[in-house]
Design a protein around this motif. Structure first.
Motif, short mmCIF file in Angstrom:
data_model
loop_
_atom_site.label_atom_id
_atom_site.label_comp_id
_atom_site.label_asym_id
_atom_site.label_seq_id
_atom_site.Cartn_x
_atom_site.Cartn_y
_atom_site.Cartn_z
N ASP A 108 0.92 -1.36 0.00
CA ASP A 108 0.09 -0.04 0.12
C ASP A 108 0.66 1.10 0.00
O ASP A 108 0.44 2.43 -0.49
CB ASP A 108 -0.95 -0.02 1.28
N TYR A 109 2.02 1.41 0.45
CA TYR A 109 3.02 2.39 0.45
C TYR A 109 4.32 1.78 0.69
O TYR A 109 4.66 0.78 0.86
CB TYR A 109 2.50 3.26 1.87
N TYR A 110 5.38 2.75 0.51
CA TYR A 110 6.91 2.48 0.60
C TYR A 110 7.14 3.17 1.99
O TYR A 110 6.93 4.05 2.11
CB TYR A 110 7.81 3.09 -0.42
N GLN A 111 7.94 2.19 2.84
CA GLN A 111 8.42 2.59 3.93
C GLN A 111 9.65 1.87 4.08
O GLN A 111 9.73 0.77 4.06
CB GLN A 111 7.30 2.40 5.11
N ALA A 112 10.91 2.75 4.66
CA ALA A 112 12.06 1.97 5.05
C ALA A 112 13.05 2.95 5.78
O ALA A 112 12.91 3.88 5.81
CB ALA A 112 12.78 1.50 3.65
N VAL A 113 13.55 2.24 6.83
CA VAL A 113 14.49 2.81 7.75
C VAL A 113 15.91 2.24 7.20
O VAL A 113 16.15 1.07 7.48
CB VAL A 113 14.33 2.63 9.13
N HIS A 114 16.82 2.99 6.57
CA HIS A 114 17.93 2.43 6.07
C HIS A 114 19.17 3.40 5.97
O HIS A 114 18.93 4.55 6.42
CB HIS A 114 17.68 1.90 4.51
N ARG A 115 20.17 2.86 5.61
CA ARG A 115 21.55 3.75 5.50
C ARG A 115 21.90 4.28 4.08
O ARG A 115 21.37 3.39 3.20
CB ARG A 115 22.67 3.03 6.29
N MET A 116 22.31 5.47 4.12
CA MET A 116 23.16 6.03 2.82
C MET A 116 24.34 6.45 2.87
O MET A 116 24.78 6.60 4.27
CB MET A 116 21.91 6.95 2.40
N ILE A 117 25.13 6.52 1.98
CA ILE A 117 26.62 6.76 2.17
C ILE A 117 26.76 8.51 1.64
O ILE A 117 26.43 8.94 0.72
CB ILE A 117 27.56 5.89 0.91
N HIS A 118 27.33 9.26 2.89
CA HIS A 118 27.30 10.37 2.57
C HIS A 118 28.70 10.61 1.44
O HIS A 118 29.41 9.95 1.55
CB HIS A 118 27.74 11.07 4.25
N LYS A 119 28.94 11.96 1.30
CA LYS A 119 29.93 12.27 0.47
C LYS A 119 31.06 12.13 0.92
O LYS A 119 32.11 11.64 0.28
CB LYS A 119 29.74 13.89 -0.05
N ASP A 120 31.48 12.47 2.18
CA ASP A 120 32.46 12.10 2.88
C ASP A 120 32.76 10.78 3.51
O ASP A 120 33.74 10.17 4.16
CB ASP A 120 32.73 13.13 4.41
N GLY A 121 32.14 9.58 2.97
CA GLY A 121 32.02 8.36 3.30
C GLY A 121 31.20 7.77 4.62
O GLY A 121 31.36 6.59 4.82
N SER A 122 30.80 8.68 5.30
CA SER A 122 30.24 8.29 6.61
C SER A 122 28.85 7.81 6.38
O SER A 122 28.53 7.81 5.11
CB SER A 122 30.03 9.79 7.65
N VAL A 123 28.29 7.34 7.12
CA VAL A 123 26.95 6.58 7.15
C VAL A 123 25.84 7.45 7.51
O VAL A 123 25.80 8.03 8.68
CB VAL A 123 26.77 5.19 7.71
N THR A 124 24.82 7.74 6.98
CA THR A 124 23.60 8.65 6.91
C THR A 124 22.58 7.67 7.21
O THR A 124 22.17 7.05 6.36
CB THR A 124 23.34 9.64 6.13
N TRP A 125 21.73 7.53 8.38
CA TRP A 125 20.69 6.78 8.57
C TRP A 125 19.41 7.79 7.98
O TRP A 125 19.17 8.96 8.49
CB TRP A 125 20.35 6.60 9.92
N VAL A 126 18.45 7.11 7.40
CA VAL A 126 17.21 7.67 6.92
C VAL A 126 16.08 7.09 7.15
O VAL A 126 16.11 5.98 7.09
CB VAL A 126 17.28 8.45 5.59
N SER A 127 14.68 7.77 7.25
CA SER A 127 13.74 7.30 7.26
C SER A 127 12.61 7.69 6.02
O SER A 127 12.49 8.84 5.90
CB SER A 127 12.72 7.51 8.38
#
Length: 331
Positions: A108-127
């Protein structure tokens, strides 16, 4: 121009002017509504996004594209492929599947809590959340809109709380709760059993009373560091309270366990200097080889009982737990 025509023209001009004023008013109300919406989104760390599904083009309404990951628009194209490329490798497959499942009508909808890679190589968590908002006449998805929130700080706080909940703040070893969980996980995953060391410091209370709590803390840290070093990477070391430590090992080999116990004792066989003081410290060690059927409570009690036998027999030594033999009187 006839008077009637002149009147009609004047009336039309008046209506046009009124429409222009109404249009200007509506534009102003729309702009203010957008300001309020974007202010609310920004205040909550949300960005509002839209994807044109056939082309894959993305639009961020209240933030600059790529800003959350440290990129400029020139460095990161506003396209779904750019989003996919910056997903964390361990999350990429399942996140894309969750997104495509919604687009394909499987959810019915898209939902995810996951990680992305920042430009500096660090990990960013997003909802991330989104849903289809427009379809073609034949039902084919055309546009999907959603929100994207950076929750990195919340995740770090959550991880810090988890560490605090499962570790001893003084020595950084596991606490009793973490050791219990590790024991239960081992029992669930292995059919080979293992061993528990129960270690109590001989004479710690006297040193702590004489030299103060600050010194006592230094001594506990000293012991913790040595136990961790000597036990090795396969061991799970914990401080379960006061001057009591435990080590869990994934082996029941008597020779291996005896060698470790003796190494620990040898480390404190001689006096040593700590914070300018000459220190004499003993360790009483009880060892219990647990079976796959044993609970942590049973293992703890039997290792503790073995340790107390060492205490009663002169301290600074080790013993393996053995069941007490009942002696019956013959008639």
């Amino acid at each position: 121009m006839e008077p009637d025509e002149q009147a009609s023209l004047t009336e039309l001009r008046a209506e046009l002017a009124a429409l222009k004023r109404e249009n200007a008013k509506l534009k102003l109300l729309n702009a203010r509504a957008e300001e309020k919406l974007f202010a609310a989104l920004d205040g909550n760390g949300l960005c509002l996004w839209e994807q044109h599904i056939p082309s894959g083009n993305l639009t961020i309404f209240n933030m600059k594209w790529g800003e959350l990951l440290g990129f400029s628009r020139e460095e990161l194209a506003a396209h779904v492929d750019s989003w996919k490329q910056n997903l964390h490798p361990e999350d990429k497959e399942w996140v894309i599947k969750a997104f495509e499942d919604h687009v394909n009508g499987k959810s019915d909808y898209y939902q995810a809590v996951h990680r992305m890679i920042h430009k500096d190589g660090s990990v960013t968590w997003v909802s991330d959340r989104g849903r289809i908002v427009e379809r073609k006449a034949d039902g084919t998805p055309l546009r999907i809109m959603g929100t994207h929130m950076d929750i990195t700080q919340e995740k770090r706080y959550e991880q810090e709380l988890s560490i605090l909940a499962h570790s001893d703040p003084l020595t950084n070893l596991s606490n009793r709760k973490a050791l219990t969980r590790a024991f239960n996980e081992h029992q669930a995953q292995s059919s080979l059993g293992g061993a528990l060391f129960f270690i109590d410091l001989d004479g710690f209370k006297g040193l702590n009373d004489k030299l103060g709590h600050k010194f006592g803390d230094l001594l506990l840290i000293h012991v913790a560091n040595n136990l961790k070093m000597l036990a090795g990477e396969t061991a799970h070391c914990a401080r379960i309270g006061g001057d009591e430590f435990m080590i869990m090992l994934p082996t029941t080999d008597g020779e291996t366990l005896s060698q470790l116990a003796q190494k620990i004792l040898d480390t404190y066989e001689q006096d040593f200097k700590l914070d300018g003081y000459d220190i004499s410290l003993g360790l009483s060690i009880g060892v219990y080889c647990f079976s796959p059927e044993d609970s942590f409570t049973v293992g703890l009690e039997r290792a503790d009982a073995a340790m107390y036998r060492v205490k009663n027999q002169g301290k600074h030594g080790y013993q393996f737990w053995q069941p007490r033999v009942k002696i019956s009187n013959s008639p």
